[in-house]
Enzyme design. Structure first.
Site, mmCIF file in Angstrom:
data_model
loop_
_atom_site.group_PDB
_atom_site.id
_atom_site.type_symbol
_atom_site.label_atom_id
_atom_site.label_comp_id
_atom_site.label_asym_id
_atom_site.label_seq_id
_atom_site.Cartn_x
_atom_site.Cartn_y
_atom_site.Cartn_z
ATOM 1 N N GLY A 8 0.803 -1.220 0.000
ATOM 2 C CA GLY A 8 0.000 0.000 0.000
ATOM 3 C C GLY A 8 0.841 1.277 0.000
ATOM 4 O O GLY A 8 0.651 2.159 -0.836
ATOM 5 N N GLU A 61 3.026 4.258 6.772
ATOM 6 C CA GLU A 61 1.708 3.691 6.448
ATOM 7 C C GLU A 61 1.068 4.481 5.321
ATOM 8 O O GLU A 61 1.366 5.672 5.148
ATOM 9 C CB GLU A 61 0.798 3.806 7.681
ATOM 10 C CG GLU A 61 0.832 2.608 8.602
ATOM 11 C CD GLU A 61 -0.120 1.522 8.150
ATOM 12 O OE1 GLU A 61 -0.420 1.460 6.951
ATOM 13 O OE2 GLU A 61 -0.562 0.740 9.008
ATOM 14 N N ASP A 62 0.158 3.851 4.575
ATOM 15 C CA ASP A 62 -0.634 4.596 3.610
ATOM 16 C C ASP A 62 -1.744 5.351 4.344
ATOM 17 O O ASP A 62 -1.951 6.535 4.142
ATOM 18 C CB ASP A 62 -1.205 3.683 2.511
ATOM 19 C CG ASP A 62 -1.793 2.383 3.042
ATOM 20 O OD1 ASP A 62 -1.964 2.246 4.280
ATOM 21 O OD2 ASP A 62 -2.099 1.498 2.233
ATOM 22 N N ASP A 65 -6.225 4.086 10.283
ATOM 23 C CA ASP A 65 -7.669 4.145 10.491
ATOM 24 C C ASP A 65 -7.959 3.829 11.963
ATOM 25 O O ASP A 65 -7.921 4.711 12.812
ATOM 26 C CB ASP A 65 -8.291 3.126 9.518
ATOM 27 C CG ASP A 65 -9.794 3.229 9.410
ATOM 28 O OD1 ASP A 65 -10.308 4.347 9.466
ATOM 29 O OD2 ASP A 65 -10.453 2.186 9.259
ATOM 30 N N VAL A 115 -11.170 6.014 0.651
ATOM 31 C CA VAL A 115 -10.250 6.610 -0.307
ATOM 32 C C VAL A 115 -9.511 5.555 -1.120
ATOM 33 O O VAL A 115 -9.179 4.483 -0.614
ATOM 34 C CB VAL A 115 -9.230 7.499 0.464
ATOM 35 C CG1 VAL A 115 -8.246 8.130 -0.482
ATOM 36 C CG2 VAL A 115 -9.961 8.578 1.223
ATOM 37 N N ARG A 127 -4.986 1.035 -7.304
ATOM 38 C CA ARG A 127 -3.743 1.434 -6.641
ATOM 39 C C ARG A 127 -2.958 2.441 -7.470
ATOM 40 O O ARG A 127 -2.245 3.270 -6.948
ATOM 41 C CB ARG A 127 -2.815 0.218 -6.492
ATOM 42 C CG ARG A 127 -3.141 -0.717 -5.378
ATOM 43 C CD ARG A 127 -1.984 -1.702 -5.254
ATOM 44 N NE ARG A 127 -2.341 -2.899 -4.541
ATOM 45 C CZ ARG A 127 -2.421 -2.985 -3.216
ATOM 46 N NH1 ARG A 127 -2.197 -1.928 -2.476
ATOM 47 N NH2 ARG A 127 -2.747 -4.118 -2.641
#
Ligand code: 5GP
Length: 173
Positions: A8, A61-62, A65, A115, A127
């Site tokens: 990611g 991290e992408d 959450d 997103v 991606r």
């Protein structure tokens, strides 16, 4: 050492790497199985290749959450005795946090929108979008490969895209 979780954050890490002038940077990846909230069950699927003992590590991290993934990875990496361990995320959604996390370097803060793009995917699709877009996940799951611009309630609204006036942008930071 800059460590990404799964693929990611790979696109984001590429951008960060280009912005760091220091030659002595190792990029490595760690991959874990998806976190199932309340189960606590997760395992490392692919481990780092380098030894991070005594090194300065940035965990990238992408998106953060619930914070469960980040908390698990921080536990794993700190047990390996890095000299310093910091955290960086392209996107942060603090509203959904289950495990409180201090993040050292944050890109954009999100609300509840789902997103895609810039490494973020649904079933491995989207991606490669060169920007982040808010889209309707349920519609995309039922219509894999649909054009996000057509299925998003916000018509594929760009999230922090270059030129949007929201900072450097997911596509150009
Ligand atoms: P956490 O453990 O913090 O709940 O979850 C982090 C992971 O959930 C991210 O690395 C990402 O794979 C996934 N995720 C969370 N929110 C989104 C989102 O809005 N879009 C996509 N594509 N993935 C997300």
């Amino acid at each position: 050492v800059s460590c990404g979780w799964r693929n990611g954050p790979a696109m984001f890490i590429g951008v960060l790497r280009r912005a760091i002038e220091d030659d002595d940077v190792t990029i490595d990846f760690i991959s874990i199985s998806r976190f199932v909230p309340d189960s606590g069950r997760v395992k490392i699927k692919h481990d780092l290749e380098c030894d991070i003992g005594g090194r300065d590590v940035v965990l990238v991290e992408d998106i953060v959450d619930t914070g469960l993934t980040l908390a698990y990875l921080l536990g794993q990496l700190s047990a390996r005795n890095p000299r310093r361990l910091s955290t960086c995320t392209m996107l942060d959604r603090p509203q959904r946090r289950i495990v409180p996390q201090e993040i050292d370097y944050r890109g954009f803060e999100l609300g509840t929108e789902y997103v895609l793009g810039y490494g973020l995917h649904v079933r491995d699709l989207y991606r490669n979008l060169p920007y982040g877009v808010a889209a309707d996940r349920d519609t995309l799951v039922s219509r894999p490969g649909a054009d996000v611009g057509r299925v998003s309630p916000g018509a594929g609204r760009a999230v922090g895209a270059p030129g949007s006036g929201e900072g450097p942008g997911c596509g150009g930071s």
